[in-house]
Design an enzyme around this catalytic site. Structure first.
Site, PDB file in Angstrom:
ATOM      1  CG  ASN A  11      -1.728   1.209   1.424  1.00 17.80           C
ATOM      2  OD1 ASN A  11      -1.834   2.032   0.506  1.00 17.80           O
ATOM      3  ND2 ASN A  11      -2.309   1.378   2.601  1.00 17.80           N
ATOM      4  CD1 TRP A  12       3.507   0.938  -2.795  1.00 21.09           C
ATOM      5  CD2 TRP A  12       3.531   2.017  -4.769  1.00 21.09           C
ATOM      6  NE1 TRP A  12       4.187   0.161  -3.694  1.00 21.09           N
ATOM      7  CE2 TRP A  12       4.221   0.792  -4.911  1.00 21.09           C
ATOM      8  CE3 TRP A  12       3.416   2.867  -5.872  1.00 21.09           C
ATOM      9  CZ2 TRP A  12       4.794   0.401  -6.122  1.00 21.09           C
ATOM     10  CZ3 TRP A  12       3.978   2.473  -7.076  1.00 21.09           C
ATOM     11  CH2 TRP A  12       4.671   1.257  -7.201  1.00 21.09           C
ATOM     12  CE  LYS A  13      -0.228   3.341   4.681  1.00 20.16           C
ATOM     13  NZ  LYS A  13      -0.183   3.457   6.122  1.00 20.16           N
ATOM     14  CG  HIS A 101      -5.946   1.960   5.194  1.00 22.69           C
ATOM     15  ND1 HIS A 101      -5.536   2.959   6.037  1.00 22.69           N
ATOM     16  CD2 HIS A 101      -4.910   1.094   5.091  1.00 22.69           C
ATOM     17  CE1 HIS A 101      -4.285   2.701   6.426  1.00 22.69           C
ATOM     18  NE2 HIS A 101      -3.886   1.583   5.854  1.00 22.69           N
ATOM     19  CD  GLU A 103      -2.953   5.653   6.721  1.00 23.02           C
ATOM     20  OE1 GLU A 103      -2.902   5.688   5.476  1.00 23.02           O
ATOM     21  OE2 GLU A 103      -2.038   5.177   7.426  1.00 23.02           O
ATOM     22  CD  GLU A 189      -3.490  -2.370   7.433  1.00 23.22           C
ATOM     23  OE1 GLU A 189      -2.371  -2.596   6.978  1.00 23.22           O
ATOM     24  OE2 GLU A 189      -4.125  -1.342   7.185  1.00 23.22           O
ATOM     25  N   GLY A 195       2.383   2.642  10.658  1.00 24.90           N
ATOM     26  CA  GLY A 195       3.317   3.749  10.464  1.00 24.90           C
ATOM     27  C   GLY A 195       4.017   4.193  11.735  1.00 24.90           C
ATOM     28  CB  SER A 235       5.201  -1.218  11.920  1.00 23.60           C
ATOM     29  OG  SER A 235       4.780   0.134  12.086  1.00 23.60           O
ATOM     30  N   GLY A 256       2.781  -0.990   4.311  1.00 26.56           N
ATOM     31  CA  GLY A 256       2.812   0.423   3.927  1.00 26.56           C
ATOM     32  C   GLY A 256       4.236   0.865   3.669  1.00 26.56           C
ATOM     33  N   GLY A 257       4.844   1.505   4.656  1.00 27.87           N
ATOM     34  CA  GLY A 257       6.175   2.108   4.520  1.00 27.87           C
ATOM     35  C   GLY A 257       7.202   1.224   3.825  1.00 27.87           C
TER      36      GLY A 257
HETATM   37  P1  PGA Z   1       2.737   0.576   7.616  1.00 25.05           P
HETATM   38  O1  PGA Z   1       1.284   0.720   6.951  1.00 25.05           O
HETATM   39  O2  PGA Z   1       3.310  -0.736   7.089  1.00 25.05           O
HETATM   40  O3  PGA Z   1       3.513   1.776   7.141  1.00 25.05           O
HETATM   41  O4  PGA Z   1       2.553   0.536   9.083  1.00 25.05           O
HETATM   42  C1  PGA Z   1       0.440  -0.391   6.819  1.00 25.05           C
HETATM   43  C2  PGA Z   1      -0.880   0.049   6.233  1.00 25.05           C
HETATM   44  O5  PGA Z   1      -1.419   1.073   6.669  1.00 25.05           O
HETATM   45  O6  PGA Z   1      -1.426  -0.618   5.317  1.00 25.05           O
END
Ligand code: PGA
Length: 275
Positions: A11-13, A101, A103, A189, A195, A235, A256-257
């Site tokens: 997930n590149w956001k 998600h 977010e 999640e 993050g 994470s 994500g990251g």
């Molecule tokens: P993260 O994000 O790996 O940066 O914690 C995961 C996500 O929100 O899908």
């Protein structure tokens, strides 16, 4: 060994423009071997503005990485300034769409009603929703983690009626059939792990993913629950992935990251236990 085929999703956001996206996916393709692809499904979820460029690279070079999106609207078309419809995504051969998600829920006000509507729209257009659920730190500290996730799942499965909140803006959602539930991927999640560099312990993540599978079994039966894929997200890194992915009920990761760096992401793909 479970028969479920693991899925590692990046997930590149809101990161990487379309030039950077092309580079990232080419580097990733170079680092993954035919054996990796034989053992694991891989998807990348770039921002909307990158989708066409990434699709072109994947298809012209025959790269077996699935294209994913991070969200979409529930309607097929209409006066929804700034939104992207599931029809548009399906036309780009998008295979997976993240729905709900945290977010989106926390920063953009997506309620369970909105999540239910989007989930059904993604299914209706032949794509696979990755339904994201997870608790806040407060809910975990109050021993409400399992109850929170179960209630998010039930709201998504059961649907909503025309009387449910959101000012009547969102169409009512009918209950999902067992067959439809079986088409989902669910991502656990924990919000406090996203993050933040804090990861759920493999044991805690396993307990939550097993709770998710039992909730699916209650709704759609044991057979569906046994074949549905549950990812861990929050994470996830090459360092913690091997222990997380070794858990019985964890069938992959939503990253994500660490997915922004093709080296790290490829290492996570390569941490999936092989038969
Ligand atoms: P993260 O994000 O790996 O940066 O914690 C995961 C996500 O929100 O899908």
């Amino acid at each position: 060994m479970s028969k479920r085929r693991p899925l590692i999703s990046g997930n590149w956001k809101m990161n990487l423009n379309h030039f950077e996206a092309i580079q990232a996916v080419q580097k990733l393709a170079y680092r993954l071997s035919p054996d990796d692809h034989k053992a694991v499904d891989v998807s990348v979820h770039p921002p909307f503005t990158d989708l066409r460029s990434v699709q072109t690279v994947l298809e012209s070079d025959d790269i077996p990485i699935a294209l994913g999106a991070q969200s979409c609207h529930w309607a097929e078309s209409g006066a929804y300034t700034g939104e992207v419809s599931p029809v548009m995504l399906a036309k780009l051969n998008v295979a997976y769409v993240i729905v709900g998600h945290s977010e989106r829920r926390q920063l953009f006000g997506e309620t369970d009603t909105v999540v239910a509507a989007k989930l059904r729209a993604v299914l209706a257009h032949g794509m696979t929703p990755i339904l994201a659920v997870g608790e806040t730190l407060e809910q975990r500290e109050e021993a409400m983690a399992e109850a929170t996730v179960t209630s998010q799942l039930q709201a998504a499965f059961t649907g909503t009626s025309a009387d449910d909140g959101d000012g009547g803006q969102v169409p009512p959602a009918r209950p999902l059939t067992a067959h439809q539930v079986g088409q989902l991927v669910i991502a656990y999640e924990p919000i406090w792990a996203i993050g933040t560099g804090r990861t759920a312990t493999p044991d805690d993540a396993q307990v939550m993913c097993s709770t998710i599978r039992s909730t699916v079994a209650d709704q759609a039966g044991k057979e569906v629950a046994g074949s549905l894929r549950v990812q861990y997200g929050g994470s996830c890194t090459p360092a913690n992935a091997p222990d997380l992915l070794a858990q019985a009920d964890i069938d992959g990761a939503l990253v994500g990251g660490a997915s922004l760096d093709p080296d790290s992401f490829a290492k996570i793909v390569q941490s999936v236990p092989r038969a």
